[in-house]
Design a protein around this motif. Structure first.
Motif, PDB file in Angstrom:
ATOM      1  N   GLU A 104     -35.010 144.935 127.282  1.00  0.00           N
ATOM      2  CA  GLU A 104     -35.864 144.044 128.048  1.00  0.00           C
ATOM      3  C   GLU A 104     -36.914 144.832 128.831  1.00  0.00           C
ATOM      4  OE1 GLU A 104     -36.119 140.994 127.396  1.00  0.00           O
ATOM      5  OE2 GLU A 104     -37.770 141.070 128.854  1.00  0.00           O
ATOM      6  N   ARG A 112     -39.500 146.205 126.501  1.00  0.00           N
ATOM      7  CA  ARG A 112     -40.348 145.114 126.017  1.00  0.00           C
ATOM      8  C   ARG A 112     -41.380 144.755 127.086  1.00  0.00           C
ATOM      9  NH1 ARG A 112     -39.217 141.681 122.250  1.00  0.00           N
ATOM     10  NH2 ARG A 112     -36.963 141.839 122.448  1.00  0.00           N
ATOM     11  N   SER A 113     -40.894 144.697 128.333  1.00  0.00           N
ATOM     12  CA  SER A 113     -41.810 144.310 129.418  1.00  0.00           C
ATOM     13  C   SER A 113     -42.892 145.367 129.624  1.00  0.00           C
ATOM     14  CB  SER A 113     -41.044 144.040 130.713  1.00  0.00           C
ATOM     15  OG  SER A 113     -40.547 145.271 131.197  1.00  0.00           O
TER      16      SER A 113
END
Lengths: 379, 66
Positions: free
Chosen positions: A116, A119-120
């Motif tokens: 996550e 991805r961010s």
């Protein structure tokens, strides 16, 4: 009774810390659950390590730098470190030098958290993915020489394409050295002189459990793939396996064999393509020649028609000219009389004794004028 | 044919020629020249395709210092 020795607080803590240093820290890990995990100023990490069975806990301290796995409260971990009572705070603290996650659950949680986070940061964006050359001549291969992946990759590569130079950076793909070795391989390949530098790097290994794939899920390796100046194809495991390196790769292959398929074309397809290209060129040239020869035929026909027209016109002129040819008239008994080369139009233009030429149908007479008479009736 | 031309360069040149033939009104003189060049490239590429062996060069292991 002996007088007790009076020592200062800090001296006493010095004694305590001296005693604490005698606790061996090599060859021993402390396992527990992380609670109250905090990072301050982006540098310092504090958490408590809690015992499952008793309400016992140790305050732990470490630097962000030493933290090489994403840790969250609630995870089971194993830590190594040295303990100390900080004089200033009078607080017993374990100075953590290494931390590892324990169990699939914790690994899975850490994996998802890191995924996550990356991805961010936009590391998986498709817009940043680079194209790999269609016909690479040099391919960097990062994998273990002992693994089936190595053999599979080279075999499929050989089946599909030839004349490639594979620059193999041997690494262990799991275990404690894997991350460092893979990072080293990326640095090495990227640093090769231009004429030897691979045009594409393949990072590959066979499948495995989340723990086996640890290196391919390590933040450092993911960042190395991201930062590699050479585009990277990642092929990990079997179809169902995924790793964070897959997401950051410029090209994601499902297996080591598939990595070979993605990185070079199939010579049979190219062979067919070449044959089709040559045929198309030949067809185009042929069409062009046909078209030009049709144009030439048309031109020839046009010229023929023009000549025909001209010839008809000439014949017509000839006929007209013939009809007005004075020689034809002379043949009927008429004569042309010239004096000094000019045709005489009047009898008065000459005087007796002048020489004249009389042209008849079949020849010319040279004559001398005897006398002039005003013309009477000709016939 | 320049000796140093790589497969990729030769292939690209052939593609350009094919494209030229498909998008231009072909001038026959130039067309024949390009056609001959195309044949030459195709021959070179076919020879390259027959270049069957891949070679493997193994680097020495090197650890990066942190």
């Amino acid at each position: 009774m002996n007088t007790p020795a009076i020592i200062s607080v800090s001296d006493y803590l010095g004694l305590v810390n001296h005693a604490l240093r005698t606790i061996p820290h090599e060859g021993m890990v402390i396992e527990g659950e992380v609670v109250e995990f905090k990072v301050s100023q982006g540098k310092w990490v504090n958490f408590d390590l809690k015992d499952e069975r008793a309400e016992a806990k140790i305050s732990c301290f470490m630097t962000v730098f030493a933290l090489n796995v994403p840790v969250q409260s609630g995870m089971r971990v194993q830590v190594t470190g040295t303990s100390k009572v900080f004089e200033r705070f009078g607080k017993f603290t374990l100075n953590v030098t290494a931390i590892t996650l324990v169990g699939e659950g914790a690994l899975q949680k850490a994996y998802l958290a890191l995924k996550e986070q990356l991805r961010s940061e936009g590391m998986f964006e498709s817009s940043r993915k680079r194209n790999i050359p269609r016909f690479p001549e040099r391919i960097g291969l990062i994998t273990s020489s002992e693994a089936a992946a190595y053999g599979d990759f080279l075999r499929i590569l050989q089946n599909r394409w030839g004349g490639v130079r594979v620059i193999h950076a041997p690494v262990t793909v799991q275990g404690k050295d894997a991350v460092q070795e893979i990072l080293g391989a990326f640095t090495q390949l990227n640093a090769l002189p231009l004429e030897n530098r691979p045009e594409v790097i393949v990072l590959t290994r066979g499948g495995g459990s989340l723990e086996d794939l640890h290196a391919f899920n390590s933040e450092a390796v993911v960042r190395a793939v991201f930062q590699s100046a050479i585009p990277v194809v990642v092929g990990v495991g079997h179809e169902r396996d995924e790793s964070l390196c897959d997401f950051v790769a410029d090209v994601r292959a499902s297996t080591p064999s598939n990595a070979a398929e993605r990185v070079v074309p199939d010579r049979r397809e190219i062979d067919v393509h070449l044959a089709v290209s040559v045929d198309r060129l030949a067809d185009r040239i042929d069409d062009e020649i046909q078209e030009k020869s049709r144009a030439i035929d048309r031109a020839i026909r046009a010229v023929d028609a023009f000549l025909e027209r001209c010839s008809r016109m000439v014949s017509e002129c000839e006929r007209v000219l013939k009809s007005v040819d004075p020689r034809e008239v002379l043949k009927r008994g008429y004569a042309l009389v010239r004096s000094r080369g000019k045709i005489l139009h009047s009898s008065r233009a000459v005087a007796p004794g002048d020489h004249v030429q009389i042209q008849l149908g079949d020849g010319t007479l040279n004559a001398q004028v005897a006398f002039n008479a005003v013309q009477e009736a000709l016939l | 044919m320049p000796k140093k031309q790589s497969f990729a360069e030769a292939f690209e040149e052939l593609e350009t020629i094919t494209e030229w033939f498909e998008t231009q009104n072909v001038d026959l003189d130039e067309g024949v020249k390009k056609f001959e060049r195309g044949l030459e490239l195709a021959k070179f590429l076919k020879e390259k395709l027959a270049d069957v062996e891949n070679t493997v060069m193994t680097l020495k292991k090197k650890f990066t210092e942190i």
